[in-house]
Design an enzyme around this catalytic site. Structure first.
Site, mmCIF file in Angstrom:
data_model
loop_
_atom_site.group_PDB
_atom_site.id
_atom_site.type_symbol
_atom_site.label_atom_id
_atom_site.label_comp_id
_atom_site.label_asym_id
_atom_site.label_seq_id
_atom_site.Cartn_x
_atom_site.Cartn_y
_atom_site.Cartn_z
ATOM 1 N N ARG A 39 75.145 26.111 20.486
ATOM 2 C CA ARG A 39 74.510 27.417 20.259
ATOM 3 C C ARG A 39 75.019 28.086 18.986
ATOM 4 N NH1 ARG A 39 73.989 29.532 26.531
ATOM 5 N NH2 ARG A 39 71.951 28.589 26.845
ATOM 6 N N LYS A 200 62.305 24.483 42.692
ATOM 7 C CA LYS A 200 61.430 25.438 43.382
ATOM 8 C C LYS A 200 60.072 25.624 42.730
ATOM 9 C CE LYS A 200 65.096 28.212 45.385
ATOM 10 N NZ LYS A 200 65.718 29.520 45.408
ATOM 11 N N GLY A 353 67.000 24.608 30.998
ATOM 12 C CA GLY A 353 68.396 24.167 30.969
ATOM 13 C C GLY A 353 68.654 22.744 31.405
ATOM 14 N N GLY A 376 65.096 30.243 30.548
ATOM 15 C CA GLY A 376 64.166 31.242 31.086
ATOM 16 C C GLY A 376 63.157 31.701 30.052
#
Length: 396
Positions: A39, A200, A353, A376
């Site tokens: 990052r 999910k 991720g 996200g």
């Protein structure tokens, strides 16, 4: 959401104090050493451009979840040290985020110098998007640059609030993410395939529905596949399932038919006795899962099936693993998807991720067209949602 945003190249930065929101949320070991500096490296092009053009650079980021308290284990000091090495110049480290001491440091910066603020989440006003706190951050600088794609889906003081008080543009990292993800989804080379995995259905409903209007093939794997199987009347044993999402799974299956999208679910699965690395396991067809076993990965027939579709595709986006890839016995499906994407001449966008982790662990990240820095945020961009940290930037 207009995604045609002004960048650092569209504004005059010489001699200006530039507040840059980065994503330095890096993993640290118990001795507070950085274990993966990806990052930080991704932020370098923007920082170097600003320094080369004689800006005074004030960097800000969060690290972990200190929940509004100053805690040494969440300090950005290790980041300042690593940044100094990567930039080959001193990076001044502030011991706070706001206040007279920090203002004085910012005011004393010469052109082409850089400082790093302490963790913005040491103040709960950051995540509350408190206007007064945002104003204090803005008072440090003449211009705001957002280059933290990983937090662009959050309306926090340093990602959205600050833009109410300063001219605001994006850095190279956000520009690249927008161009790659939105560019591919808006105007893909066809056939266009989306591979959506993970546990999910609930976290992926919006992206599945949005993609049904755009893709030619939709591949569904991972734990979420079992909710689809259950909605089709299959026995799924002890597999993960969201009972309250069965109607939505059915609706997605019906919509895919209606829109002529080739929706593929696993045809065989690796099933296990328990959720464990060394548990007993076997391979069964998807409609033959034993009552006392749970699905842990896609099976070899499915891998071949999915590979064939990928081979024929020109564009593939992938978000979410095909199984419990953190256990090596159940990582074969996820690894196979990563390998086929790396081998084929295909535009490949990896978002999320776990898919990014899988691709990185196999050393295949540089074989992909684009590996997103935001889990996200990339998912919400794929959903067609507005990202507050990007919406707030000035349009071209």
């Amino acid at each position: 959401m207009s995604l045609n945003k002004k960048t650092i190249e569209d504004v005059d930065i010489t001699g200006k104090k530039v507040f840059v929101r980065c994503d330095f949320n890096v993993p640290l070991d118990k001795d507070l050493n950085i274990t993966d500096d990806t990052r930080i490296i991704k932020a370098l092009p923007t920082i170097k451009y600003l320094l080369k053009n004689n800006a005074k650079v004030i960097l800000a980021s969060h690290l972990g979840r200190p929940k509004g308290e100053k805690k040494e284990e969440f300090s950005l000091k290790p980041v300042a040290k690593r940044l100094s090495e990567l930039l080959d110049m001193p990076v001044q480290m502030a011991d706070d985020v706001i206040g007279d001491k920090v203002s004085n440091m910012a005011n004393k910066l010469d052109d082409g110098q850089v400082m790093l603020l302490e963790n913005v989440r040491f103040y709960k006003e950051e995540t509350d998007n408190d206007p007064e706190f945002a104003k204090k951050l803005a008072n440090l600088a003449d211009l705001y640059v957002n280059d933290a794609f990983g937090t662009a889906h959050r309306a926090h003081a340093s990602t959205e609030g600050i833009t109410h008080y300063l001219p605001a543009v994006c850095g190279y990292l956000i520009q690249n993410e927008i161009e790659k993800i939105d560019g591919v989804i808006s105007n893909p080379q066809r056939p266009f395939t989306a591979i959506i995995g993970g546990k999910k259905v609930s976290s992926k409903i919006a992206v599945l529905i949005n993609l049904l209007d755009k893709v030619d093939n939709l591949i569904i794997g991972g734990g979420m596949a079992f909710t689809f199987f259950k909605s089709m009347g299959y026995e799924i044993g002890e597999s993960i399932c969201e009972e309250d999402k069965l109607d939505i799974a059915k609706e997605i299956l019906d919509k895919a038919k209606e829109k002529n999208v080739n929706l593929l679910l696993p045809i065989d699965n690796v099933v296990a006795v328990s959720f464990d690395e060394n548990t007993e396991y076997k391979i069964v067809d998807s409609d033959k899962i034993p009552k006392d076993m749970m699905g842990m990965d896609i099976g070899p027939k499915t891998v071949e099936n999915f590979k064939n579709v990928i081979r024929e595709s020109k564009t593939v986006i992938w978000n979410g693993p095909m199984g419990v890839f953190e256990f090596s016995n159940f990582a074969k499906g996820t690894n196979a998807i990563a390998e086929i994407l790396a081998e084929n001449d295909v535009v490949s966008i990896i978002g999320g991720g776990d898919s990014v982790a899988a691709v990185s662990q196999l050393g295949l990240a540089d074989k992909m067209t684009h590996v997103s820095t935001g889990g996200g945020a990339s998912l919400e961009l794929m959903e067609g949602k507005e990202l507050p940290g990007i919406v707030a930037l000035e349009d071209k």
